[in-house]
Design an enzyme around this catalytic site. Structure first.
Site, PDB file in Angstrom:
ATOM      1  N   ASP A  60       0.847  -1.211   0.073  1.00 20.56           N
ATOM      2  CA  ASP A  60       0.096  -0.178   0.010  1.00 20.56           C
ATOM      3  C   ASP A  60       0.884   1.318   0.035  1.00 20.56           C
ATOM      4  O   ASP A  60       1.830   1.538   0.917  1.00 20.56           O
ATOM      5  CB  ASP A  60      -0.896  -0.026   1.162  1.00 20.56           C
ATOM      6  CG  ASP A  60      -1.937  -1.299   1.087  1.00 20.56           C
ATOM      7  OD1 ASP A  60      -2.008  -1.762   0.089  1.00 20.56           O
ATOM      8  OD2 ASP A  60      -2.860  -1.145   2.004  1.00 20.56           O
ATOM      9  N   HIS A 115      -7.468   8.731   0.330  1.00 18.27           N
ATOM     10  CA  HIS A 115      -7.553   7.688   1.465  1.00 18.27           C
ATOM     11  C   HIS A 115      -8.603   8.052   2.610  1.00 18.27           C
ATOM     12  O   HIS A 115      -8.347   8.021   3.651  1.00 18.27           O
ATOM     13  CB  HIS A 115      -6.005   7.806   2.232  1.00 18.27           C
ATOM     14  CG  HIS A 115      -5.723   6.497   2.972  1.00 18.27           C
ATOM     15  ND1 HIS A 115      -5.831   6.557   4.360  1.00 18.27           N
ATOM     16  CD2 HIS A 115      -4.981   5.646   2.248  1.00 18.27           C
ATOM     17  CE1 HIS A 115      -5.144   5.295   4.716  1.00 18.27           C
ATOM     18  NE2 HIS A 115      -4.827   4.603   3.362  1.00 18.27           N
ATOM     19  N   TYR A 152      -7.677   1.757   5.117  1.00 18.13           N
ATOM     20  CA  TYR A 152      -7.750   1.265   6.612  1.00 18.13           C
ATOM     21  C   TYR A 152      -8.176  -0.375   6.556  1.00 18.13           C
ATOM     22  O   TYR A 152      -8.594  -0.680   7.674  1.00 18.13           O
ATOM     23  CB  TYR A 152      -8.692   2.175   7.418  1.00 18.13           C
ATOM     24  CG  TYR A 152      -8.177   3.816   7.240  1.00 18.13           C
ATOM     25  CD1 TYR A 152      -7.167   4.241   7.898  1.00 18.13           C
ATOM     26  CD2 TYR A 152      -9.056   4.540   6.438  1.00 18.13           C
ATOM     27  CE1 TYR A 152      -6.912   5.550   7.978  1.00 18.13           C
ATOM     28  CE2 TYR A 152      -8.624   5.885   6.330  1.00 18.13           C
ATOM     29  CZ  TYR A 152      -7.527   6.226   7.010  1.00 18.13           C
ATOM     30  OH  TYR A 152      -7.028   7.611   6.825  1.00 18.13           O
ATOM     31  N   HIS A 205       3.835  -2.539   3.250  1.00 17.98           N
ATOM     32  CA  HIS A 205       3.532  -0.948   3.175  1.00 17.98           C
ATOM     33  C   HIS A 205       4.674  -0.381   2.231  1.00 17.98           C
ATOM     34  O   HIS A 205       5.815  -0.720   2.887  1.00 17.98           O
ATOM     35  CB  HIS A 205       3.214  -0.192   4.314  1.00 17.98           C
ATOM     36  CG  HIS A 205       1.610  -0.500   4.779  1.00 17.98           C
ATOM     37  ND1 HIS A 205       1.818  -1.464   5.598  1.00 17.98           N
ATOM     38  CD2 HIS A 205       0.618   0.005   4.828  1.00 17.98           C
ATOM     39  CE1 HIS A 205       0.338  -1.955   6.016  1.00 17.98           C
ATOM     40  NE2 HIS A 205      -0.135  -0.762   5.466  1.00 17.98           N
TER      41      HIS A 205
END
Length: 256
Positions: A60, A115, A152, A205
């Site tokens: 991500d 986001h 999330y 990430h």
């Protein structure tokens, strides 16, 4: 009067016990029906039922890009490709990184435009947000994304339905590296290698502190175990949800 109330209380207790016994009998004898009834909700794909030792690693990207080229170089060294879910604002800031990922053969997919917490948006707002990110990615790479990872990891039925109404597939993960917690490289490696199974989707990430340090060891360990690395679009089953495949209560995609 007291005797009547006591009698009624005993009857209610007996009735409650009978109902509980009936429920236990139903769950024991019809577990799949009970599970389906309890989990009748829309789910993204967390992992895939695969007989072959296949695994997909994903990143991500929502903040910095300081290690993007290092990640590209590491995976190029092992001749593997991954899936990067990028935020539209990240594309705005780092279009050269998006192009570098695409040029290196990695998938660049949608992680929303801003986001946002998608479960707080209307269906129309979700569609508009995802299309905005798709437009930005396509403008840089020439390829329009087909996969979405909600920010999330949050979703509800209307988020999943909105994503699928666009012909896109929502993607989660079944192996979380927890690299965002700044675990050491050895902790990340042990966590991922121990949890991967055939059909797993691993979450990393971009810009996490120890991910570049951990990644070579993870790749080498899984290669030694006989795993093949593929992008997410190649590990998931093609077709339409409910027609060509199903998603069980754990989020595992299974052929119909």
């Amino acid at each position: 009067m007291g005797k009547i109330l006591l009698f009624r209380k005993k009857r209610l207790t007996a009735l409650a016990c009978a109902l509980a016994a009936a429920l236990i009998f139903y769950v024991v004898n019809y577990p799949y029906a009970a599970t389906a009834a309890a989990t009748n909700r829309q789910l993204p794909i967390y992992c895939v039922q695969r007989d072959q030792k296949m695994v997909a690693i994903s990143f991500d990207a929502a903040w910095g890009n300081e290690d993007t080229q290092e990640l590209i170089d590491i995976m190029d060294r092992y001749d593997i490709t991954a899936t990067f879910f990028v935020v539209g604002s990240w594309v705005d800031k780092y279009p050269e990184s998006v192009k570098a990922l695409s040029d290196a053969g990695h998938e660049v997919m949608n992680h929303s435009n801003s986001h946002a917490h998608m479960s707080q948006l209307s269906t129309q707002e979700i569609v508009a947000d995802l299309n905005a990110c798709n437009d930005k990615i396509e403008a840089v790479t020439g390829v329009r994304p087909t996969l979405v990872r909600p920010p999330y990891g949050e979703y509800d039925d209307h988020v999943i339905n909105a994503v699928r109404s666009m012909g896109m597939e929502p993607i989660q993960w079944d192996v979380d590296s927890l690299d965002w917690k700044n675990l050491s490289a050895s902790e990340i490696t042990q966590r991922v290698v121990n949890k991967v199974q055939p059909g797993s989707i691993v979450l990393f990430h971009n810009a996490a502190l120890h991910t570049p340090e951990a990644l070579p060891g993870i790749i080498e360990a899984l290669l030694q175990e006989g795993y093949t690395f593929v992008p997410i679009s190649q590990i998931i089953l093609p077709g339409e949800c409910g027609t060509d495949y199903t998603i069980d209560h754990t989020g595992r995609q299974c052929p119909c």
